[in-house]
Design an enzyme around this catalytic site. Structure first.
Site, PDB file in Angstrom:
ATOM      1  N   SER A 187       0.836  -1.198   0.000  1.00  0.00           N
ATOM      2  CA  SER A 187       0.000   0.000   0.000  1.00  0.00           C
ATOM      3  C   SER A 187       0.880   1.262   0.000  1.00  0.00           C
ATOM      4  O   SER A 187       1.757   1.397  -0.843  1.00  0.00           O
ATOM      5  CB  SER A 187      -0.959  -0.037   1.192  1.00  0.00           C
ATOM      6  OG  SER A 187      -1.937   0.973   1.097  1.00  0.00           O
ATOM      7  N   ASP A 240      -9.559  -5.176  -4.959  1.00  0.00           N
ATOM      8  CA  ASP A 240      -9.098  -4.217  -3.949  1.00  0.00           C
ATOM      9  C   ASP A 240     -10.100  -3.069  -3.864  1.00  0.00           C
ATOM     10  O   ASP A 240     -10.337  -2.364  -4.840  1.00  0.00           O
ATOM     11  CB  ASP A 240      -7.713  -3.682  -4.354  1.00  0.00           C
ATOM     12  CG  ASP A 240      -7.043  -2.856  -3.270  1.00  0.00           C
ATOM     13  OD1 ASP A 240      -7.757  -2.296  -2.424  1.00  0.00           O
ATOM     14  OD2 ASP A 240      -5.806  -2.750  -3.305  1.00  0.00           O
ATOM     15  N   HIS A 288      -7.305  -5.735  -0.382  1.00  0.00           N
ATOM     16  CA  HIS A 288      -6.152  -4.827  -0.362  1.00  0.00           C
ATOM     17  C   HIS A 288      -4.905  -5.491   0.211  1.00  0.00           C
ATOM     18  O   HIS A 288      -3.795  -5.269  -0.278  1.00  0.00           O
ATOM     19  CB  HIS A 288      -6.529  -3.592   0.449  1.00  0.00           C
ATOM     20  CG  HIS A 288      -5.499  -2.520   0.448  1.00  0.00           C
ATOM     21  ND1 HIS A 288      -5.015  -1.946  -0.717  1.00  0.00           N
ATOM     22  CD2 HIS A 288      -4.837  -1.905   1.473  1.00  0.00           C
ATOM     23  CE1 HIS A 288      -4.109  -1.032  -0.409  1.00  0.00           C
ATOM     24  NE2 HIS A 288      -3.982  -0.989   0.898  1.00  0.00           N
TER      25      HIS A 288
END
Length: 245
Positions: free
Chosen positions: A92, A194, A224
Site C-alpha cells: 500500500s 481491492d 487490499h
C-alpha cells in the site's frame, strides 16, 4: 508507547537483506507472514515501523509523509550495516515509499504491492475536507482480516486522522511525478478486488516506471492486503521467483 504486536522486527539470515514497509495506519505486523516466509528461504528481513504508526492516532496526526519516508531510509541504513545487497518490498503506502527509496539509494530490486496511485471510489475521497479543515478530525477505520489469519498480523489503528489522508495524497502525487526515475527491477502486484486502491493503479505504475526488468502480477480474489488474503501463497511464490531471478 508502541502497541503490543506493532513493533518492528528483524530476522537474521544471509547477507541478502529485505526491507519490509507496511501501509497507512498499519504496522509491521501486517508484514509478519511474508517476513517469516522470506527468512525461511534464507533472507535477512527487517520490517520498519513508520513514524506515528503503532502507537496512537494522535501521534500519527503530527507526522508528514516525509517523516514516514525517513523511517524507511533509517531502516535501509540499519539493514545495510548487516547485509551486502538490499531488496525492498512495500504494501500500500509502503509500496509508494519503497519505490521512492529505490530512486534515492542503491536497491537491488523492489516489489510494489497494492500501491495507490488512484483511490477506489468507495473510499469517499470526494468528501475529504480541505487540509485546513482536517485538523483534529478522526474517522473510524475498519480493518478486515481474511479468514484463518492470526490477529497478531493485524495490529493497527481503528481510527485515522484526516490530516494524514492529505499527507498520503501528497506522497502519491510525488510518486506519480517521479515514477520515470524508477529504474531498478520492479514487481508490481495488484488485485482487481481491492476496495481501497483502484485496480488501474498497478498498471499505471508498471507503464510509467523505466525499469528494464519489470513484472506485473494481477490478482482477482484478494482484497487490499494481498500478502494476507486468499491468494497470498501465489504472491509469496512470485516474490520468491522475482528475488531469485
Amino acid at each position: 508507547m508502541i502497541l503490543h504486536g506493532a513493533e518492528p522486527f528483524f530476522l537474521a539470515g544471509s547477507k541478502k537483506g529485505i526491507l519490509l514497509v507496511h501501509g497507512f495506519t498499519g504496522s509491521p505486523s501486517e508484514m509478519l507472514l511474508l517476513g517469516k516466509y522470506l527468512n525461511y528461504i534464507g533472507y535477512t528481513v527487517m520490517a520498519v515501523r513508520l513514524c506515528g504508526h503503532g502507537t496512537n492516532p494522535e501521534d500519527m496526526a503530527r507526522m508528514k509523509w516525509r517523516d514516514w519516508y525517513a523511517s524507511v531510509c533509517d531502516g535501509y541504513h540499519l539493514l545495510k550495516n548487516y547485509c551486502k545487497d538490499i531488496y525492498i518490498i512495500g504494501l500500500s503506502m509502503g509500496g509508494a515509499l519503497s519505490l521512492l527509496l529505490s530512486i534515492d539509494f542503491p536497491v537491488k530490486k523492489a516489489a510494489s504491492l497494492s500501491t495507490p496511485i488512484f483511490i477506489a471510489a468507495q473510499r469517499g475521497l470526494d468528501m475529504l475536507p480541505p487540509r485546513h479543515l482536517s485538523n483534529d478530525i478522526y474517522i473510524p477505520k475498519i480493518r478486515h482480516l481474511p479468514n484463518n489469519i492470526p490477529a497478531v498480523c493485524n495490529v493497527g489503528y481503528k481510527k485515522m486522522p484526516l490530516i494524514c489522508v492529505h499527507e498520503l495524497l501528497d506522497c502519491i502525487q510525488y510518486l506519480k511525478k517521479n515514477l520515470k526515475r524508477v529504474k531498478v527491477p520492479v514487481l508490481v502486484v495488484q488485485s482487481s478486488n481491492d476496495h481501497t486502491v483502484d485496480n488501474k493503479s498497478g498498471r499505471y505504475i508498471y507503464n510509467k516506471i523505466e525499469s528494464q526488468d519489470k513484472q506485473f502480477l494481477q490478482l482477482s480474489k484478494s482484497g487490499h492486503l494481498v500478502i494476507l488474503d486468499t491468494e497470498r501463497k501465489i504472491v509469496f511464490e512470485r516474490i520468491k521467483q522475482f528475488l531469485a531471478k
